[in-house]
Design a protein around this motif. Structure first.
Motif, PDB file in Angstrom:
ATOM      1  N   ILE A 271      30.655  26.084 -25.227  1.00  0.00           N
ATOM      2  CA  ILE A 271      30.534  26.637 -26.875  1.00  0.00           C
ATOM      3  C   ILE A 271      31.299  28.091 -26.430  1.00  0.00           C
ATOM      4  CG2 ILE A 271      29.478  28.034 -28.630  1.00  0.00           C
ATOM      5  CD1 ILE A 271      26.967  25.794 -27.809  1.00  0.00           C
ATOM      6  N   ASP A 272      31.131  28.703 -25.756  1.00  0.00           N
ATOM      7  CA  ASP A 272      31.922  30.220 -25.710  1.00  0.00           C
ATOM      8  C   ASP A 272      33.080  30.913 -25.602  1.00  0.00           C
ATOM      9  OD1 ASP A 272      29.234  30.859 -26.992  1.00  0.00           O
ATOM     10  OD2 ASP A 272      28.359  31.654 -25.162  1.00  0.00           O
ATOM     11  N   PHE A 273      33.497  29.533 -24.726  1.00  0.00           N
ATOM     12  CA  PHE A 273      34.510  29.832 -23.816  1.00  0.00           C
ATOM     13  C   PHE A 273      35.564  28.394 -23.765  1.00  0.00           C
ATOM     14  CE2 PHE A 273      31.255  32.431 -22.101  1.00  0.00           C
ATOM     15  CZ  PHE A 273      31.850  33.764 -22.590  1.00  0.00           C
ATOM     16  N   ALA A 274      34.761  27.118 -24.530  1.00  0.00           N
ATOM     17  CA  ALA A 274      35.889  26.492 -23.904  1.00  0.00           C
ATOM     18  C   ALA A 274      37.343  26.388 -24.353  1.00  0.00           C
ATOM     19  CB  ALA A 274      35.363  25.336 -24.957  1.00  0.00           C
ATOM     20  N   GLU A 275      37.784  27.540 -25.742  1.00  0.00           N
ATOM     21  CA  GLU A 275      39.349  27.456 -25.893  1.00  0.00           C
ATOM     22  C   GLU A 275      39.684  28.146 -25.606  1.00  0.00           C
ATOM     23  OE1 GLU A 275      39.005  27.736 -30.137  1.00  0.00           O
ATOM     24  OE2 GLU A 275      38.662  26.632 -31.013  1.00  0.00           O
ATOM     25  N   GLU A 276      39.245  29.740 -24.808  1.00  0.00           N
ATOM     26  CA  GLU A 276      40.122  30.659 -24.113  1.00  0.00           C
ATOM     27  C   GLU A 276      40.587  30.454 -22.959  1.00  0.00           C
ATOM     28  OE1 GLU A 276      37.523  32.542 -25.399  1.00  0.00           O
ATOM     29  OE2 GLU A 276      37.551  32.728 -27.187  1.00  0.00           O
ATOM     30  N   GLU A 277      39.259  29.743 -22.085  1.00  0.00           N
ATOM     31  CA  GLU A 277      39.258  29.268 -20.290  1.00  0.00           C
ATOM     32  C   GLU A 277      39.766  28.075 -20.422  1.00  0.00           C
ATOM     33  OE1 GLU A 277      39.138  31.993 -18.796  1.00  0.00           O
ATOM     34  OE2 GLU A 277      38.273  32.965 -19.598  1.00  0.00           O
ATOM     35  N   GLN A 278      39.965  27.456 -21.330  1.00  0.00           N
ATOM     36  CA  GLN A 278      40.075  26.215 -21.596  1.00  0.00           C
ATOM     37  C   GLN A 278      38.989  24.735 -20.432  1.00  0.00           C
ATOM     38  OE1 GLN A 278      44.281  26.590 -19.935  1.00  0.00           O
ATOM     39  NE2 GLN A 278      44.526  27.413 -22.316  1.00  0.00           N
ATOM     40  N   ILE A 279      37.814  25.257 -20.319  1.00  0.00           N
ATOM     41  CA  ILE A 279      37.061  24.324 -19.687  1.00  0.00           C
ATOM     42  C   ILE A 279      36.953  23.130 -20.629  1.00  0.00           C
ATOM     43  CG2 ILE A 279      34.455  23.931 -19.660  1.00  0.00           C
ATOM     44  CD1 ILE A 279      34.216  26.532 -19.886  1.00  0.00           C
ATOM     45  N   GLU A 280      37.029  22.015 -19.442  1.00  0.00           N
ATOM     46  CA  GLU A 280      37.754  20.703 -19.225  1.00  0.00           C
ATOM     47  C   GLU A 280      36.236  20.852 -20.716  1.00  0.00           C
ATOM     48  OE1 GLU A 280      37.887  18.605 -15.938  1.00  0.00           O
ATOM     49  OE2 GLU A 280      39.520  20.509 -15.251  1.00  0.00           O
ATOM     50  N   GLY A 281      36.642  19.079 -21.209  1.00  0.00           N
ATOM     51  CA  GLY A 281      35.731  18.209 -21.397  1.00  0.00           C
ATOM     52  C   GLY A 281      34.774  17.462 -20.415  1.00  0.00           C
ATOM     53  N   GLY A 282      35.196  16.623 -19.570  1.00  0.00           N
ATOM     54  CA  GLY A 282      34.120  16.180 -18.831  1.00  0.00           C
ATOM     55  C   GLY A 282      32.822  16.968 -18.439  1.00  0.00           C
ATOM     56  N   VAL A 283      32.939  18.297 -18.293  1.00  0.00           N
ATOM     57  CA  VAL A 283      31.837  19.682 -18.691  1.00  0.00           C
ATOM     58  C   VAL A 283      30.617  18.746 -19.602  1.00  0.00           C
ATOM     59  CG1 VAL A 283      30.390  21.205 -18.961  1.00  0.00           C
ATOM     60  CG2 VAL A 283      32.922  21.270 -17.553  1.00  0.00           C
ATOM     61  N   ILE A 284      31.321  17.717 -20.487  1.00  0.00           N
ATOM     62  CA  ILE A 284      29.675  17.588 -21.401  1.00  0.00           C
ATOM     63  C   ILE A 284      29.750  16.155 -20.630  1.00  0.00           C
ATOM     64  CG2 ILE A 284      29.559  17.008 -23.676  1.00  0.00           C
ATOM     65  CD1 ILE A 284      30.101  19.936 -23.764  1.00  0.00           C
ATOM     66  N   LEU A 285      29.967  15.453 -20.397  1.00  0.00           N
ATOM     67  CA  LEU A 285      30.154  14.000 -19.738  1.00  0.00           C
ATOM     68  C   LEU A 285      28.731  14.495 -18.921  1.00  0.00           C
ATOM     69  CD1 LEU A 285      30.359  11.177 -19.740  1.00  0.00           C
ATOM     70  CD2 LEU A 285      32.394  11.665 -18.343  1.00  0.00           C
ATOM     71  N   GLN A 286      29.355  15.471 -17.929  1.00  0.00           N
ATOM     72  CA  GLN A 286      28.215  15.600 -16.697  1.00  0.00           C
ATOM     73  C   GLN A 286      27.421  16.075 -17.364  1.00  0.00           C
ATOM     74  OE1 GLN A 286      28.907  14.293 -13.880  1.00  0.00           O
ATOM     75  NE2 GLN A 286      27.506  15.033 -13.422  1.00  0.00           N
ATOM     76  N   LEU A 287      27.085  16.440 -18.025  1.00  0.00           N
ATOM     77  CA  LEU A 287      25.947  17.308 -18.873  1.00  0.00           C
ATOM     78  C   LEU A 287      24.955  16.410 -19.246  1.00  0.00           C
ATOM     79  CD1 LEU A 287      25.439  20.530 -20.873  1.00  0.00           C
ATOM     80  CD2 LEU A 287      24.306  18.403 -22.042  1.00  0.00           C
TER      81      LEU A 287
END
Length: 494
Positions: A197-213
């Motif tokens: 939520i906080d850093f997805a855009e700035e740090e380019q956190i991959e969307g696969g994190v949500i799938l793994q979660l």
């Protein structure tokens, strides 16, 4: 992460508030309040060493930690010798409470105990402990979590071998490790979500994190659900299996109770309807705790007002039971030659007793055929071929060892065998909080759809609630009402 800071500071705040309000040193008799060979008096708190020196009458005494010393114990005011016994010194944090602590092991006479407690009361800064206060300090000092505290209370009150095993496993952290594992995994999931939520855009956190979660949350949910699906074995073992003996008048219910308890608990006569009220007795049966209840004989039609009240109480007892021993006269099974016919007989017998079928739902029902001494040998052989029938003669005690062995196996199935690898739920509040935990996880998994429900911050709140449910079990959050209930069950010196 904001979540991690909140979680870590929550328990620390509780401990700091407790520590700031408990600077006094406490003392109490930790062994039983009866005459015995040796009694143990425990002291815990910052003034422990001062108290120790006052009792041994040596202001410069420096005992080595965790070593036993044979010393004379003095009254600080009169300097009179009270007793001679063993002294042990446990400096914090490596003590039961996490504070400086010591133990005086003295002779267990009431006079010696009274004199020692009076002597400690004369030492400045000391006061008598409240019930459960030593364990409460151990909890706030991080030495035990709340499940271990409750396991310790159960160990103190254990009356059977199976209860002892279960309580020992819980008091040494079997449940704590399981729940802490789920808690840490849920915290990790929530932290990953907040990071997204906080850093997805700035740090380019991959969307696969949500799938793994999502996969991890489903795994935790399955494990908790499997833990809940235990048929209440841990609770039955802790509280005792409530076993009601039910049946028609004069089938031998009171005789069976007396036989099981090996003493005359109920009055037995040849007159039908002798028992009118509920007669309960607690019994250690093969290591399993059982609360047997003898009840009034049931039938549909009677004009006796006392008998009507007795039957109403019998049905109320049946509704609250875990195991039903449905007693019948063995002669009534002469024409029953198959298991299907037996099922039909049980249904017919329950209707005869005016017991609704739904009253037995969720309970273990065991048919018991009494008075086998009135059957022929051939009839007894036919009876033995039927499943789910325990046969005996209370009068002649025929087939008694087999009957007792079968009943013990039945209790073992109901209570299970305590295992460290699969610890059981022992308190209803654990079950309630785990069910709520699953509800919050399911709400998150159902509602969180980035394309439909874009506000992930609201969805994340469900994960925080699921974590809090587990923390309410282990005591990582402040639940004063829960703590009061837990610690009030301890004796003064524990």
């Amino acid at each position: 992460m904001a979540l991690l800071r909140r979680v870590s500071s929550s328990f620390g705040g509780i401990f700091r508030r407790h520590a700031s309000s408990s600077g006094c040193t406490i003392y109490s008799l930790s062994s039983g309040h009866v005459k015995c060979g040796v009694s143990v008096i425990r002291v815990s708190g910052p003034q422990t060493k001062h108290a120790l020196r006052a009792i041994v009458n040596n202001v410069e005494y420096e005992p080595k930690q965790r070593q036993a010393y044979l010393k004379s114990f003095y009254h600080p005011a009169s300097k009179e010798v009270i007793d001679k016994g063993l002294l042990l010194w446990f400096p914090g944090p490596a003590s039961f409470t996490g504070e400086d602590a010591c133990e005086f092991q003295v002779h267990g006479s009431l006079a010696v105990i009274a004199a020692m407690l009076d002597a400690l009361g004369q030492v400045p800064g000391l006061r008598p402990a409240q019930p459960g206060e030593f364990t409460k300090r151990a909890f706030f000092g991080g030495k035990l979590d709340l499940t271990e505290v409750e396991g310790l209370a159960d160990l103190i009150h254990a009356e059977t071998e199976a209860q002892r095993k279960q309580a020992l496993l819980q008091s040494t952290g079997a449940l704590a490790r399981l729940y802490d594992n789920w808690r840490k995994r849920l915290i990790r999931c929530c932290a990953h979500l907040e990071a997204y939520i906080d850093f997805a855009e700035e740090e380019q956190i991959e969307g696969g994190v949500i799938l793994q979660l999502t996969k991890e949350l489903n795994a935790v949910k399955r494990e908790i659900r499997a833990h809940l699906n235990d048929q209440r074995q841990g609770e039955l073992l802790r509280d005792g299996v409530r076993t009601v003996i039910i049946g028609a008048p004069n089938v031998g219910k009171s005789s069976l109770l007396n036989l099981l308890c090996q003493r005359s608990v109920s009055i037995v006569t040849e007159l039908a309807g002798t028992t009118r009220d509920i007669i309960e007795t607690t019994h250690n049966f093969g290591g399993y705790p059982v609360v047997f209840a003898d009840t009034a004989g049931l039938r549909k039609h009677t004009t006796d007002s006392i008998e009507v009240e007795g039957m109403a109480r019998a049905k109320q007892c049946l509704a609250q039971s875990d195991l039903i021993l449905l007693l019948t006269d063995a002669r009534r099974l002469r024409e029953v030659h198959s298991n299907d016919a037996l099922t039909g007989y049980i249904e017919s017998y329950l209707r005869e007793l005016d017991i609704p079928q739904d009253m037995c739902t969720g309970k273990r029902l065991q048919l018991v055929a009494n008075k086998t001494d009135t059957l022929t040998e051939e009839e007894r052989q036919n009876l033995s071929k039927l499943d789910n029938v325990l046969a005996l003669s209370c009068h002649q005690q025929d087939n008694l060892p087999e009957f007792l062995g079968s009943l013990e196996q039945l209790l073992q199935q109901l209570c299970g065998t305590p295992q460290a690898e699969h610890p059981r739920i022992t308190h209803m509040r654990y079950r309630q909080q785990l069910e709520r935990c699953i509800e919050h996880i399911e709400i998150f998994l159902r509602d969180y759809k980035p394309d439909v429900y874009p506000d992930m911050a609201i969805a994340a709140q469900q994960l925080r609630k699921s974590i809090r449910c587990i923390e309410r079990i282990t005591g990582h959050v402040s639940c004063e009402d829960i703590l009061d209930v837990v610690f009030k069950d301890f004796c003064i010196g524990k």
